[in-house]
Design a protein around this motif. Structure first.
Motif, PDB file in Angstrom:
ATOM      1  N   GLY A   1      30.384  15.382 -27.298  1.00  0.00           N
ATOM      2  CA  GLY A   1      30.864  15.548 -28.657  1.00  0.00           C
ATOM      3  C   GLY A   1      30.647  14.325 -29.525  1.00  0.00           C
ATOM      4  O   GLY A   1      30.559  13.198 -29.038  1.00  0.00           O
ATOM      5  N   THR A   2      30.555  14.570 -30.817  1.00  0.00           N
ATOM      6  CA  THR A   2      30.452  13.498 -31.802  1.00  0.00           C
ATOM      7  C   THR A   2      31.362  13.843 -32.978  1.00  0.00           C
ATOM      8  O   THR A   2      31.409  14.990 -33.420  1.00  0.00           O
ATOM      9  N   GLN A   3      32.081  12.843 -33.458  1.00  0.00           N
ATOM     10  CA  GLN A   3      33.079  13.071 -34.505  1.00  0.00           C
ATOM     11  C   GLN A   3      32.414  13.104 -35.880  1.00  0.00           C
ATOM     12  O   GLN A   3      31.625  12.211 -36.227  1.00  0.00           O
ATOM     13  N   VAL A   4      32.769  14.121 -36.644  1.00  0.00           N
ATOM     14  CA  VAL A   4      32.350  14.211 -38.042  1.00  0.00           C
ATOM     15  C   VAL A   4      33.611  14.256 -38.894  1.00  0.00           C
ATOM     16  O   VAL A   4      34.489  15.101 -38.673  1.00  0.00           O
ATOM     17  N   THR A   5      33.697  13.338 -39.835  1.00  0.00           N
ATOM     18  CA  THR A   5      34.840  13.289 -40.733  1.00  0.00           C
ATOM     19  C   THR A   5      34.345  13.330 -42.173  1.00  0.00           C
ATOM     20  O   THR A   5      33.508  12.504 -42.569  1.00  0.00           O
ATOM     21  N   VAL A   6      34.848  14.290 -42.924  1.00  0.00           N
ATOM     22  CA  VAL A   6      34.450  14.450 -44.321  1.00  0.00           C
ATOM     23  C   VAL A   6      35.661  14.167 -45.195  1.00  0.00           C
ATOM     24  O   VAL A   6      36.683  14.852 -45.105  1.00  0.00           O
ATOM     25  N   SER A   7      35.534  13.149 -46.015  1.00  0.00           N
ATOM     26  CA  SER A   7      36.643  12.770 -46.894  1.00  0.00           C
ATOM     27  C   SER A   7      36.537  13.498 -48.229  1.00  0.00           C
ATOM     28  O   SER A   7      35.439  13.776 -48.714  1.00  0.00           O
TER      29      SER A   7
END
Length: 126
Positions: free
Chosen positions: A119-125
Motif C-alpha cells: 500500500g501507498t498513502q494518498v492524502t488530498v487536502s
C-alpha cells in the motif's frame, strides 16, 4: 509468489494529480490481471480499477471514472494509476493486487486477487 511494490503516493491539494506505480517481481507480470484498491480509515476496502492481461480492457468504479486511468508497461513489469482531479474523498491507502487466473477479463472483486502490495498513502487536502 508475486511481490508487488506500490509507490507514488503523497500529499496533494484538491484538484491535483498523482501517478501511482505498482511494480512486480515477476517477468510474467504481463500475463496477469491487475487491480487497484483503496481503503480509507474506518471504511471497507474499495475496488477502483483493473486492467486485463488478455485484451488490455479496463474497468473503473463510478466514483473515479473520467478522473483515473489505469495502464501498464509490460516491459517494465509495472502497472500505473494516473489520478487526476483528486478530491479529499480520494484520501486512502492505495493497494495494487494481482489475479493469477490467466485468460479472463479483470473484475473488481477483491476476493479474486491473490497477491497484494503493502500500500501507498494518498492524502488530498481541501
Amino acid at each position: 509468489q508475486v511481490q508487488l511494490v506500490e509507490s507514488g503516493g503523497g500529499l496533494v491539494q484538491s484538484g491535483g494529480s498523482l501517478r501511482l506505480s505498482c511494480a512486480a517481481s515477476t517477468s510474467t507480470f504481463n500475463q496477469y490481471n491487475v487491480g487497484w484498491f483503496r481503503q480509507a480509515p474506518g471504511k471497507e476496502r474499495e475496488a477502483i480499477s483493473c486492467i486485463s492481461s488478455n485484451d488490455g480492457s479496463t474497468n473503473y468504479v463510478d466514483s473515479v471514472k473520467g478522473r483515473f486511468t489505469i495502464f501498464r508497461d509490460n516491459a517494465e513489469n509495472t502497472v500505473f494509476l494516473q489520478m487526476d482531479s483528486l478530491k479529499p474523498e480520494d484520501t486512502a491507502v492505495y493497494y495494487c493486487a494481482v489475479d493469477n487466473l490467466v485468460g479472463v477479463r479483470c473484475n473488481l472483486h477483491a476476493y479474486e486477487y491473490d497477491y497484494w502490495g503493502q500500500g501507498t498513502q494518498v492524502t488530498v487536502s481541501s
